[in-house]
Motif scaffolding. Sequence first.
Motif, PDB file in Angstrom:
ATOM      1  N   ALA A 176      38.236  34.034   8.443  1.00 40.21           N
ATOM      2  CA  ALA A 176      37.489  33.705   9.660  1.00 40.21           C
ATOM      3  C   ALA A 176      35.982  33.866   9.463  1.00 40.21           C
ATOM      4  CB  ALA A 176      37.967  34.591  10.816  1.00 40.21           C
ATOM      5  N   THR A 177      35.562  34.900   8.717  1.00 42.60           N
ATOM      6  CA  THR A 177      34.128  35.107   8.531  1.00 42.60           C
ATOM      7  C   THR A 177      33.502  34.001   7.701  1.00 42.60           C
ATOM      8  OG1 THR A 177      34.623  36.555   6.645  1.00 42.60           O
ATOM      9  CG2 THR A 177      34.242  37.603   8.764  1.00 42.60           C
ATOM     10  N   VAL A 178      34.204  33.561   6.670  1.00 42.59           N
ATOM     11  CA  VAL A 178      33.681  32.470   5.838  1.00 42.59           C
ATOM     12  C   VAL A 178      33.631  31.172   6.628  1.00 42.59           C
ATOM     13  CG1 VAL A 178      34.186  31.021   3.821  1.00 42.59           C
ATOM     14  CG2 VAL A 178      34.319  33.507   3.642  1.00 42.59           C
ATOM     15  N   MET A 179      34.669  30.880   7.392  1.00 33.94           N
ATOM     16  CA  MET A 179      34.689  29.645   8.176  1.00 33.94           C
ATOM     17  C   MET A 179      33.613  29.670   9.266  1.00 33.94           C
ATOM     18  SD  MET A 179      36.894  27.715   6.764  1.00 33.94           S
ATOM     19  CE  MET A 179      36.733  28.490   5.149  1.00 33.94           C
ATOM     20  N   ALA A 180      33.379  30.836   9.861  1.00 30.96           N
ATOM     21  CA  ALA A 180      32.338  30.946  10.887  1.00 30.96           C
ATOM     22  C   ALA A 180      30.959  30.674  10.304  1.00 30.96           C
ATOM     23  CB  ALA A 180      32.379  32.335  11.529  1.00 30.96           C
ATOM     24  N   ALA A 181      30.708  31.215   9.109  1.00 35.93           N
ATOM     25  CA  ALA A 181      29.423  30.962   8.451  1.00 35.93           C
ATOM     26  C   ALA A 181      29.271  29.502   8.083  1.00 35.93           C
ATOM     27  CB  ALA A 181      29.303  31.845   7.212  1.00 35.93           C
ATOM     28  N   LEU A 182      30.339  28.890   7.605  1.00 42.02           N
ATOM     29  CA  LEU A 182      30.292  27.466   7.258  1.00 42.02           C
ATOM     30  C   LEU A 182      30.000  26.605   8.478  1.00 42.02           C
ATOM     31  CD1 LEU A 182      33.211  26.778   4.735  1.00 42.02           C
ATOM     32  CD2 LEU A 182      30.765  26.515   4.342  1.00 42.02           C
ATOM     33  N   ALA A 183      30.646  26.936   9.592  1.00 44.36           N
ATOM     34  CA  ALA A 183      30.460  26.154  10.807  1.00 44.36           C
ATOM     35  C   ALA A 183      29.030  26.258  11.342  1.00 44.36           C
ATOM     36  CB  ALA A 183      31.447  26.621  11.875  1.00 44.36           C
ATOM     37  N   SER A 184      28.332  27.328  10.991  1.00 43.55           N
ATOM     38  CA  SER A 184      26.976  27.536  11.500  1.00 43.55           C
ATOM     39  C   SER A 184      25.889  26.987  10.585  1.00 43.55           C
ATOM     40  CB  SER A 184      26.739  29.039  11.710  1.00 43.55           C
ATOM     41  OG  SER A 184      27.697  29.589  12.592  1.00 43.55           O
TER      42      SER A 184
END
Length: 425
Positions: A176-184
């Motif tokens: 989730a943390t990696v995907m959140a950073a990617l989405a931002s």
Amino acid sequence: MTKYQFIGILMLNVTQQYRLRPSMKLLKNLTLIGPGFVVAATGLGAGDLVAAAVSGASLGGQIIWAVVFGALIKLALNEGLARWQLSTGSSILQGWQQHLPRWVNGYFLIYLLLWGFLVGAALMAACGLAANALFPQLSINSWAVLHSLLAVLLVLFGRYSVFESAMKVLILLMFATVMAALASLDLSGINLQQTLLTDTGRQSHDNMVLAVIGGVGGSVTLLCYGYWMREKAWHSSAALPLVRVDLIVAYTITALFGIGIMLLAAKAAPATIQGTQVLVAMADELGRTLSPVFREVFLLGVWAAVFSSMLGVWQGVPYLFADIMAARSKSKQLAAADRNSWAYRSFLGYLALPPMLLLLLGKPVWLVMLYAVTGAFFMPFLAITLLYLNNRIIAKAQRFGIASNMLIALALIVFAFLSLQSLFK
């Protein structure tokens, strides 16, 4: 035919062979899976993160295909291990003992002792680095020791169901943390040009591609999957479809996570920094580019990745030592499945305590060289034994199909090349 078309055809063949069609039964299976999450979280260690980060910082998204390909062949290897155990009722180590020369388990025991010593130290250092970046009040070595002791306590006093749940939480957190950073992030401008080994024109790039393929999904920890299957009471070939769903979910997560790290590194990692420090540098850059919160969030994901790997190694790898000891003592009891056995607890202590010395003294050159020589043959050896055992020994109805044989043969070729490169570079 491009490499993407080739990988797509292989994935289609695997899907057709495994008969993975959408159904209510498949959806129900998703609620039963678990060991796949454990093997995925265990396989995503510091080395895999660093390999993906360094590759992304240097090549952008050019070798995303290598992550997918690496996950695909590790899926095939793990399915082969599960196929053997479910068809015969014995672990792969017991299969080696029964059907291969006696020196095989002796070689693996030497490699396992070296692997445990060096990988144990590497995991402690990675956990210490991630925790120190979040909470610098304690030193890296202090955090490393605390993480090792905490993992021992969780393994000794926690049931498998608790361990599996903890691993699911950790893998969800890191994903989730990696995907959140990617989405931002604005990912425009990342180089996604197709790149084969011969396209790079530089040996260092070739090495990165091979490191990504070899590192994604783990090595020795693949063998632990069979013991986690036993914990779930998956004992017969009737469980093989469920195992396939379990592994496909696991390696899909592994591939997506590796791709995510690579893309983040293409935007946020300085190409001049190597080793585990590149992950801290990525966090610092995300904090400057997005907000300070993202630094902490990303470091939390890195911590979840490396601590879940430590926890999986501490819980799973002692099974291997216990299995070897049972075979050497001619014991008929499946001591490898007993976490209360002396062999299991002894190797758990070996993983958790002696490697602390390497944090203070560094890694002796002779030990690293011996580890490289013994380890170079492991993955090719695993592929060869699976081709032999699963095409000649088990019942005909359970033997490998065309897709599995193709993927295992590809794994053999790739890891043989990696082995030769590591020995003669």
